[in-house]
Design a protein around this motif. Structure first.
Motif, short mmCIF file in Angstrom:
data_model
loop_
_atom_site.label_atom_id
_atom_site.label_comp_id
_atom_site.label_asym_id
_atom_site.label_seq_id
_atom_site.Cartn_x
_atom_site.Cartn_y
_atom_site.Cartn_z
N LEU A 287 88.98 40.07 7.75
CA LEU A 287 87.70 40.61 8.24
C LEU A 287 86.90 41.29 7.12
CD1 LEU A 287 85.94 40.78 10.71
CD2 LEU A 287 86.94 42.98 11.21
N PRO A 288 87.52 42.15 6.28
CA PRO A 288 86.74 42.72 5.18
C PRO A 288 86.13 41.64 4.29
CG PRO A 288 88.78 43.91 5.41
CD PRO A 288 88.86 42.76 6.35
N THR B 198 83.12 39.16 16.90
CA THR B 198 83.38 40.40 16.18
C THR B 198 82.29 40.65 15.15
OG1 THR B 198 85.73 39.98 16.43
CG2 THR B 198 85.10 41.63 14.83
N PHE C 287 79.25 41.58 16.89
CA PHE C 287 79.40 42.91 17.48
C PHE C 287 79.24 44.00 16.43
CE2 PHE C 287 82.00 46.57 18.60
CZ PHE C 287 81.43 46.90 19.81
N LEU C 288 79.66 43.72 15.20
CA LEU C 288 79.48 44.71 14.14
C LEU C 288 78.06 44.69 13.61
CD1 LEU C 288 82.83 44.15 12.24
CD2 LEU C 288 82.21 46.07 13.67
N GLY D 148 91.78 44.04 10.59
CA GLY D 148 90.51 43.61 11.18
C GLY D 148 90.25 44.34 12.48
N ILE E 92 89.20 47.90 11.88
CA ILE E 92 87.79 48.07 11.50
C ILE E 92 86.92 48.12 12.75
CG2 ILE E 92 85.84 46.94 10.38
CD1 ILE E 92 87.73 45.84 8.33
N VAL E 93 87.17 47.18 13.68
CA VAL E 93 86.37 47.12 14.90
C VAL E 93 86.55 48.40 15.72
CG1 VAL E 93 86.05 45.89 17.05
CG2 VAL E 93 86.48 44.63 14.97
N GLN F 250 84.84 51.31 14.32
CA GLN F 250 83.40 51.21 14.51
C GLN F 250 83.00 51.60 15.94
OE1 GLN F 250 81.38 50.94 12.24
NE2 GLN F 250 79.44 50.43 13.20
N LEU G 59 83.43 50.87 5.52
CA LEU G 59 83.06 49.53 5.06
C LEU G 59 81.79 49.05 5.75
CD1 LEU G 59 83.89 46.93 3.48
CD2 LEU G 59 85.06 46.21 5.54
#
Lengths: 288, 319
Positions: free
Chosen positions: A124-125, A224, A227-228, B257, B260-261, B264, B275
């Motif tokens: 993901l990063p 995802t 959503f971010l 991952g 992170i979500v 957030q 990040l």
């Protein structure tokens, strides 16, 4: 093989239900916009944040835009991203796995090292980093929608090929020693022909299962990102994007967040069950 | 054991190098100048900009830049955040403990769910309990973390009003109250991550135990009169955990991952939300550093998994 697989697949009731639900969702997003002709971006402030009504069956968002048409439109993108990313993952993975599986020694070792390296990358990063760095230039090259679509599909697919590669390699390692492959080689078939006609078709079972699960994973990955707030631009309502927009209005309009979330969940659950059913159906050792 | 560990450490170095090459390639291939902030600032005159480029060596060959970047990363010189105006390493060190706390406790929760449920389901395959556990596990890992988080907020924060949905680092209370407040705000992020992981691990544990429980040595253990409990806990579970550890180690990137979500959604001040905010603020040094930290964490977890193998499977250490 097709009829037999279908017969075995039918025995898995939940997988059958999953296939049915997924078919309904796919038909709805394909043909729904032709029947429900409310534009996705018609702003109507007096009707904002409404619940279910005849004019807006799924309610409206903070700009009074109709959620049903936005959901139908977003579903097209989510499913398209899932399928396209899965295709990339399967093609790249099969190619890498096949190459590693037929070549012995250093090529095999190098390819497997790359596979393991990709498996230990923080996905993901890196997805976020790549999209951050390349989004603007691709947008200028081919337009915002197509640019972001291509980028997201390539990046998601590019991070999901490793399990497929490992599966294909494992299948190749055992299949290439089998008698029927030896027979083909004895009859003078080239390496290319033995791989293409004899080994590859026989190694596809696990790949189909992995590919099915990959569609679900790609849909989650796209949602995802959206959503971010880093996926598709705000004017393209994918399911993840609708959820992202809705999350600041949870107390006044919970339906706005629950509907896209439930859609993602139902789609992913159906696909996972289909994958489970296919796994049972394609595994000849499994006694039904 | 120590020689085994040393060899594992040496194997980790090429992966770290490989990951750093991938990271740097992405950065080098990126169009435009990632350090554009200085370049587009109208207050910086052209010759100063050119001097800055020479000073930071932005026009050197790629290989030279890579070596310089990597050695700087290894020495802890991670640059200067454009947005926060402090050193990147202090910024990350401030944020890292919260992330590790949330991830660590959620993994513990996942383990506490997956181990008993998976083992119990596998000892009674196709029973009612097994079917319910299996269905719940399927639902659990089909629910994306961002949706579970939103459902939790809707239910526990808005409908029931029990738990706060914004994570605050500056709680003014002292003593027991301080711990209590921290626990309360951490429950939802930990539960979201832990339930998701627990669901997929339950399936791994179940299938691994099912594979082991039919083996001959288990029958032998039963035949010599051991209780079922001892057979399962001491003989079956230990061997069944070996493949589970592999799968868990492979899932580590996905766990970060999810973290992170979750950070957030609940605004947990960890490196995951750092990040995201860095990406929204075009803060390249922070983005690179956080990605690098996540890579190091993944490698560290793989090392931990290797150590666990050594403990679970004594045959490995002598190889």
């Amino acid at each position: 093989m097709g009829a037999e697989t279908w017969r075995r697949f039918r025995r898995h009731k939940l997988a059958l239900a999953g296939a049915l639900i997924l078919a309904v969702i796919a038909l709805a997003v394909l043909f729904g916009p032709l029947l429900w002709r409310v534009p996705i971006n018609e702003i109507d402030f007096p009707a904002k944040l409404q619940g279910t009504s005849w004019r807006h069956p799924l309610g409206t968002d903070d700009l009074g835009q109709d959620l049903l048409s936005r959901m139908l439109y977003g579903g097209r993108i989510s499913l398209a991203v899932g399928l396209a990313a899965m295709l990339i993952a399967v093609v790249v993975g099969t190619a890498m796995g096949a190459l590693a599986g037929i070549s012995r020694g250093s090529v095999d070792a190098a390819l497997m090292w790359i596979t393991d390296l990709f498996l230990s990358l923080p996905q993901l990063p890196l997805l976020l980093l790549i999209i951050y760095l390349f989004r603007d230039s691709l947008k200028m090259l081919v337009g915002p929608e197509v640019g972001v679509f291509i980028l997201i599909v390539i990046v998601i697919g590019g991070f999901r090929w490793m399990p497929v590669a490992r599966l294909v390699r494992a299948q190749f390692l055992s299949l290439r020693e089998k008698e029927f492959v030896e027979a083909a080689r004895a009859l003078g078939a080239t390496t290319w022909r033995t791989v293409w006609r004899h080994i590859l078709p026989n190694s596809l079972g696990p790949v189909i299962v992995a590919g099915t699960i990959d569609v679900a994973a790609a849909i989650i990955a796209e949602s995802t990102l959206s959503f971010l707030g880093l996926g598709f631009p705000p004017d393209i309502p994918t399911w993840g994007r609708i959820l992202f927009d809705a999350k600041d209005y949870l107390d006044v309009a919970p339906h706005w967040a629950v509907i896209p979330g439930a859609a993602i969940f139902l789609t992913v659950l159906s696909i996972n069950y289909i994958g489970d059913g296919l796994r049972d159906a394609l595994d000849p050792r499994k006694v039904m | 054991m120590s020689r085994y560990l040393l060899r594992r450490l040496l194997i980790a170095i090429p992966s770290l190098l490989g990951i750093s090459v991938v990271l740097f390639t992405v950065l080098a291939l990126a169009p435009g100048d990632p350090f554009e902030e200085l370049a587009t600032n109208p207050n910086v005159p052209a010759e100063v900009r050119a001097n800055l480029r020479v000073k930071f060596g932005l026009d050197d060959p790629v290989a030279v830049r890579y070596v310089r970047w990597f050695s700087a990363m290894m020495q802890g010189d991670w640059g200067f955040s454009f947005a926060s105006r402090i050193d990147v390493d202090t910024l990350i060190l401030q944020r890292l403990p919260v992330t590790l706390f949330v991830i660590g406790s959620s993994q513990l929760l996942a383990l506490l769910i997956a181990l008993p449920v998976g083992v119990y389901a596998a000892t009674r395959p196709y029973s009612l309990f097994d079917q319910i556990a299996n269905t719940l596990a399927f639902i659990g890992f089909s629910l994306p973390t961002f949706f579970t988080g939103i459902l939790f907020i809707l239910f526990f924060s808005i409908y029931l009003d029990w738990l706060p949905f914004v994570y605050r680092a500056d709680i003014s209370a002292t003593g027991w109250r301080w711990y209590w407040e921290h626990l309360r705000q951490a429950i939802m992020p930990i539960a979201v991550l832990g339930l998701f992981q627990g669901a997929s691990w339950t399936r791994y544990v179940r299938s691994a135990v099912l594979d082991v429980i039919r083996l001959d040595y288990v029958t032998t253990a039963r035949a010599k009169g051991l209780g079922e409990r001892v057979v399962v806990v001491k003989h079956v579970v230990r061997n069944a955990l070996i493949p589970v550890v592999t799968l868990v180690a492979l899932q580590m990137p996905a766990i970060f991952g999810g973290a992170i979500v979750t950070e957030q959604i609940f605004r947990v001040p960890g490196i995951g939300s750092l990040l995201i905010s860095a990406i929204l603020a075009n803060d390249t040094p922070v983005i690179m550093a956080v990605t690098f930290v996540f890579s190091c964490l993944v490698i560290l977890c793989n090392l931990l998994a290797d150590m666990l193998y050594g403990w679970l499977d004594p045959r490995i250490s002598y190889r």
